[in-house]
Design a protein around this motif. Structure first.
Motif, PDB file in Angstrom:
ATOM      1  N   ASP A  89       0.831  -1.204   0.000  1.00  0.00           N
ATOM      2  CA  ASP A  89       0.000   0.000   0.000  1.00  0.00           C
ATOM      3  C   ASP A  89       0.868   1.259   0.000  1.00  0.00           C
ATOM      4  OD1 ASP A  89      -2.680   1.168   0.107  1.00  0.00           O
ATOM      5  OD2 ASP A  89      -2.115   1.839   2.114  1.00  0.00           O
ATOM      6  N   ALA A  90       1.998   1.211   0.725  1.00  0.00           N
ATOM      7  CA  ALA A  90       2.900   2.370   0.766  1.00  0.00           C
ATOM      8  C   ALA A  90       3.505   2.629  -0.604  1.00  0.00           C
ATOM      9  CB  ALA A  90       4.002   2.139   1.797  1.00  0.00           C
ATOM     10  N   ILE A  91       3.951   1.574  -1.280  1.00  0.00           N
ATOM     11  CA  ILE A  91       4.563   1.733  -2.590  1.00  0.00           C
ATOM     12  C   ILE A  91       3.531   2.203  -3.611  1.00  0.00           C
ATOM     13  CG2 ILE A  91       5.690   0.488  -4.477  1.00  0.00           C
ATOM     14  CD1 ILE A  91       7.075  -1.204  -2.380  1.00  0.00           C
ATOM     15  N   ALA A  92       2.294   1.737  -3.444  1.00  0.00           N
ATOM     16  CA  ALA A  92       1.243   2.124  -4.379  1.00  0.00           C
ATOM     17  C   ALA A  92       0.946   3.616  -4.324  1.00  0.00           C
ATOM     18  CB  ALA A  92      -0.041   1.344  -4.088  1.00  0.00           C
ATOM     19  N   THR A  93       1.196   4.235  -3.191  1.00  0.00           N
ATOM     20  CA  THR A  93       0.892   5.666  -3.038  1.00  0.00           C
ATOM     21  C   THR A  93       2.025   6.558  -3.523  1.00  0.00           C
ATOM     22  OG1 THR A  93       1.746   5.672  -0.761  1.00  0.00           O
ATOM     23  CG2 THR A  93      -0.603   5.203  -1.059  1.00  0.00           C
ATOM     24  N   LEU A  94       3.171   5.943  -3.892  1.00  0.00           N
ATOM     25  CA  LEU A  94       4.296   6.735  -4.367  1.00  0.00           C
ATOM     26  C   LEU A  94       4.105   7.126  -5.833  1.00  0.00           C
ATOM     27  CD1 LEU A  94       7.276   4.708  -2.869  1.00  0.00           C
ATOM     28  CD2 LEU A  94       6.363   6.850  -1.998  1.00  0.00           C
ATOM     29  N   LEU A 126       6.434  -5.384  -7.770  1.00  0.00           N
ATOM     30  CA  LEU A 126       5.149  -4.878  -7.316  1.00  0.00           C
ATOM     31  C   LEU A 126       4.544  -4.048  -8.445  1.00  0.00           C
ATOM     32  CD1 LEU A 126       6.024  -3.802  -3.680  1.00  0.00           C
ATOM     33  CD2 LEU A 126       4.733  -5.802  -4.410  1.00  0.00           C
ATOM     34  N   ASP A 127       3.627  -4.641  -9.188  1.00  0.00           N
ATOM     35  CA  ASP A 127       3.086  -3.998 -10.378  1.00  0.00           C
ATOM     36  C   ASP A 127       1.945  -3.073 -10.006  1.00  0.00           C
ATOM     37  OD1 ASP A 127       2.536  -3.308 -12.927  1.00  0.00           O
ATOM     38  OD2 ASP A 127       1.439  -5.143 -13.439  1.00  0.00           O
ATOM     39  N   PHE A 128       2.324  -1.919  -9.443  1.00  0.00           N
ATOM     40  CA  PHE A 128       1.323  -0.944  -9.036  1.00  0.00           C
ATOM     41  C   PHE A 128       1.352   0.264  -9.969  1.00  0.00           C
ATOM     42  CE2 PHE A 128       1.979  -2.861  -4.776  1.00  0.00           C
ATOM     43  CZ  PHE A 128       0.680  -3.286  -4.591  1.00  0.00           C
ATOM     44  N   THR A 129       0.232   0.860 -10.130  1.00  0.00           N
ATOM     45  CA  THR A 129       0.143   2.138 -10.815  1.00  0.00           C
ATOM     46  C   THR A 129      -0.461   3.116  -9.839  1.00  0.00           C
ATOM     47  OG1 THR A 129      -2.074   1.655 -11.637  1.00  0.00           O
ATOM     48  CG2 THR A 129      -0.216   0.990 -13.015  1.00  0.00           C
ATOM     49  N   PRO A 130      -0.283   4.409 -10.052  1.00  0.00           N
ATOM     50  CA  PRO A 130      -0.861   5.377  -9.109  1.00  0.00           C
ATOM     51  C   PRO A 130      -2.347   5.191  -8.923  1.00  0.00           C
ATOM     52  CG  PRO A 130       0.708   6.470 -10.583  1.00  0.00           C
ATOM     53  CD  PRO A 130       0.563   5.057 -11.083  1.00  0.00           C
ATOM     54  N   SER A 131      -3.037   4.669  -9.933  1.00  0.00           N
ATOM     55  CA  SER A 131      -4.484   4.511  -9.800  1.00  0.00           C
ATOM     56  C   SER A 131      -4.856   3.396  -8.862  1.00  0.00           C
ATOM     57  CB  SER A 131      -5.116   4.241 -11.170  1.00  0.00           C
ATOM     58  OG  SER A 131      -4.621   3.021 -11.702  1.00  0.00           O
ATOM     59  N   SER A 132      -3.887   2.490  -8.524  1.00  0.00           N
ATOM     60  CA  SER A 132      -4.209   1.392  -7.629  1.00  0.00           C
ATOM     61  C   SER A 132      -4.222   1.815  -6.177  1.00  0.00           C
ATOM     62  CB  SER A 132      -3.193   0.257  -7.808  1.00  0.00           C
ATOM     63  OG  SER A 132      -1.914   0.690  -7.411  1.00  0.00           O
ATOM     64  N   ALA A 133      -3.650   2.976  -5.875  1.00  0.00           N
ATOM     65  CA  ALA A 133      -3.687   3.466  -4.509  1.00  0.00           C
ATOM     66  C   ALA A 133      -5.071   4.017  -4.215  1.00  0.00           C
ATOM     67  CB  ALA A 133      -2.637   4.566  -4.323  1.00  0.00           C
ATOM     68  N   SER A 134      -5.337   4.136  -2.892  1.00  0.00           N
ATOM     69  CA  SER A 134      -6.626   4.703  -2.528  1.00  0.00           C
ATOM     70  C   SER A 134      -6.616   6.190  -2.855  1.00  0.00           C
ATOM     71  CB  SER A 134      -6.871   4.508  -1.032  1.00  0.00           C
ATOM     72  OG  SER A 134      -5.872   5.135  -0.295  1.00  0.00           O
ATOM     73  N   SER A 135      -7.565   6.624  -3.637  1.00  0.00           N
ATOM     74  CA  SER A 135      -7.627   8.027  -4.020  1.00  0.00           C
ATOM     75  C   SER A 135      -9.019   8.350  -4.507  1.00  0.00           C
ATOM     76  CB  SER A 135      -6.598   8.311  -5.122  1.00  0.00           C
ATOM     77  OG  SER A 135      -6.879   7.535  -6.276  1.00  0.00           O
ATOM     78  N   PHE A 136      -9.245   9.617  -4.695  1.00  0.00           N
ATOM     79  CA  PHE A 136     -10.522  10.062  -5.238  1.00  0.00           C
ATOM     80  C   PHE A 136     -10.289  10.586  -6.658  1.00  0.00           C
ATOM     81  CE2 PHE A 136     -11.422  10.123  -0.755  1.00  0.00           C
ATOM     82  CZ  PHE A 136     -12.721   9.654  -0.701  1.00  0.00           C
ATOM     83  N   LYS A 137     -11.069  10.076  -7.566  1.00  0.00           N
ATOM     84  CA  LYS A 137     -10.950  10.497  -8.946  1.00  0.00           C
ATOM     85  C   LYS A 137     -12.345  10.702  -9.499  1.00  0.00           C
ATOM     86  CE  LYS A 137      -8.842   9.189 -13.350  1.00  0.00           C
ATOM     87  NZ  LYS A 137      -8.072   8.151 -14.075  1.00  0.00           N
ATOM     88  N   LYS A 138     -12.629  11.922  -9.890  1.00  0.00           N
ATOM     89  CA  LYS A 138     -13.943  12.251 -10.412  1.00  0.00           C
ATOM     90  C   LYS A 138     -15.050  11.877  -9.427  1.00  0.00           C
ATOM     91  CE  LYS A 138     -12.519  11.792 -15.234  1.00  0.00           C
ATOM     92  NZ  LYS A 138     -12.772  11.116 -16.532  1.00  0.00           N
TER      93      LYS A 138
END
Length: 499
Positions: A89-94, A126-138
């Motif tokens: 989760d930490a890496i996903a937010t980077l 760790l195949d994360f993209t910024p969109s995989s982190a918890s965030s608000f979009k639209k």
């Protein structure tokens, strides 16, 4: 300097800064949620204690068996899940630039020689993209994609079913091993309670796995909500099944099982709203990564379980009176220790995130702060428990012989609290650093010595000898944790380098 980790920024121990508030925000709900099962067991113990000392002793043996068998599966699942989920989760937010700047494990000052083949590299695979982190979009909340969360749920379901089958089939042999002989009046009520309680094993493991996921994303309020609902269900159903329906010990077990399934369903409902629990492919589960780390902690928890199970077995062999007193003292001992585990959870989650981001200063600050809190909490528990348990034993039984033994155990239960709290918190700190190998091997060594102490002291000192050995066990665990950090080795060698 590493040996003085306790004094790092000691003036800020009680400061209401961002770090202190984050620790407490995670630790307090986590501690209350962790205390769910022991508290429910205490409720069972209080109700059953008014049925009779034989039933109280029988349930004490059954609960000891169930808790120790469950812990073998629960501890690796929860601990590994918390660390891996926090890291992912930490890496996903980077951002992309931040992830690229993080060094791989083999060149990082946080690398650990013992585990470099078992644990994945920070930031690697760790195949994360910024969109995989918890965030608000639209205006829409995006779910987290955390493979370790799904791995934990799959493993917990399988282990829960296996535990139910084993305890159902081998209930009587296990109880006999614990010292309940065929002609003992404790055998039948203990067997009924254990078999019925084992039906809730899948729910117990599934619930704890989900709690590990929530801890990893630093959300301990949701597990607390589910815990309160589950405990309330158990408290309401206990007197109904035990006294109204006259099911006695069977009623207590049924009420407890129902409360566990209520808790697991609530957590699952909340989890699917925040995390994608169905990965696109089986390969995304990363079961190999999860199981390799879990195996080390499995070794550790088996070693610790043998010590506590042996203590319960030795108490059982001394008779129903001693076992009844031991059951009350042990449940209080475990329940209060879980308050310390709340601090351990907070430390583990924050430290794991810090190591994943290579933020070593934050890892040190967090370690020192949770250890300082541990000292304060341990002393407070000792002051409260000594008079509380000494005069409060009557809440669990009116048998004078049982009360007399409970009062003999009070000094050990109360005075050992500072050591107990530090032992749990050191565990959390080292788990946050992914130092699973040292945690496993040190526990095996400590348990070996403790088993010898239990065998020798019980022969001459009986009930008192058991508690002397258990206190020594927790003291050695604390020393092992301190030596690892104090010597500045393993993942903490950067402390010595920068000193």
């Amino acid at each position: 300097m590493p040996p003085f980790i306790f004094f790092h920024r000691a003036r800020e121990t009680f400061a209401a800064d961002a770090l202190g508030l984050e620790i407490l925000e995670i630790a307090i709900p986590a501690a209350l949620a962790l205390a769910a099962d022991p508290i429910a067991s205490l409720v069972d113990t209080a109700f059953i204690g008014h049925i009779g000392p034989i039933e109280l002793a029988a349930v004490g043996v059954a609960i000891a068996v169930f808790n120790q068998v469950s812990k073998i599966a629960i501890f690796p699942i929860v601990s590994v899940t918390t660390s891996l989920v926090a890291e992912e989760d930490a890496i996903a937010t980077l951002s992309s630039d931040e992830r690229e700047s993080i060094e791989l494990l083999d060149t990082s000052p946080t690398s650990v020689k013992e585990t470099d083949e078992l644990l994945p590299k920070h930031g690697a695979s760790l195949d994360f993209t910024p969109s995989s982190a918890s965030s608000f979009k639209k205006g829409q909340f995006e779910k987290r994609h955390i493979p370790s969360a799904t791995s934990a749920l799959v493993v917990s379901c399988v282990l829960g079913l296996v535990q139910t089958m084993c305890l159902t089939i081998f209930a009587e042999p296990v109880l006999m091993y614990m010292g309940v002989h065929k002609d003992s009046p404790m055998l039948m009520p203990a067997r009924r309670y254990l078999v019925l309680r084992s039906l809730g094993a899948p729910a117990v493991l599934f619930t704890l796995a989900m709690q590990g996921v929530f801890r990893g994303i630093k959300n301990t309020r949701t597990p607390l909500f589910a815990t309160v609902v589950g405990d309330a269900t158990n408290i309401v159903l206990d007197p109904i099944f035990i006294f109204l329906f006259r099911l006695n010990v069977s009623g207590a077990a049924i009420a407890h099982v129902i409360s566990q399934y209520v808790m697991s369903l609530l957590l699952l409902w909340k989890l699917v709203q925040q995390v994608d629990i169905l990965p696109p492919t089986v390969g995304d589960l990363q079961l190999g990564r999860f199981l390799k780390s879990g195996f080390l902690l499995l070794m550790r928890v088996i070693a610790a379980t043998i010590v506590v199970t042996l203590a319960a077995s030795l108490a059982t062999r001394t008779g129903p009176t001693a076992m009844a007193a031991f059951q009350v003292c042990l449940q209080i001992w475990l329940a209060t220790s879980l308050l310390a585990d709340g601090l351990a959870v907070a430390g583990q989650a924050i430290i794991a995130s810090a190591f994943a981001k290579e933020d070593l200063d934050r890892a040190v600050d967090t370690s020192a702060r949770v250890l300082q809190y541990a000292v304060v909490l341990g002393v407070a528990l000792a002051v409260i428990l000594y008079p509380g348990l000494y005069y409060g034993g009557i809440l669990f039984t009116k048998d004078e012989d049982v009360l007399r033994l409970i009062r003999l155990g009070v000094p050990f239960v109360a005075i050992s609290q500072p050591v107990n709290v530090l032992a749990f918190v050191f565990d959390g700190v080292n788990f946050g650093a992914s130092d699973f190998a040292f945690s496993a091997y040190s526990m095996i060594f400590v348990s070996f010595i403790s088993i010898f102490c239990l065998s020798m002291l019980t022969v001459g000192q009986g009930f008192i000898g058991i508690w002397v050995a258990l206190t020594s066990f927790m003291t050695m665990r604390t020393l092992a944790g301190y030596i690892r950090i104090g010597a500045g080795v393993g993942p903490w060698k950067f402390l010595r380098t920068n000193a």
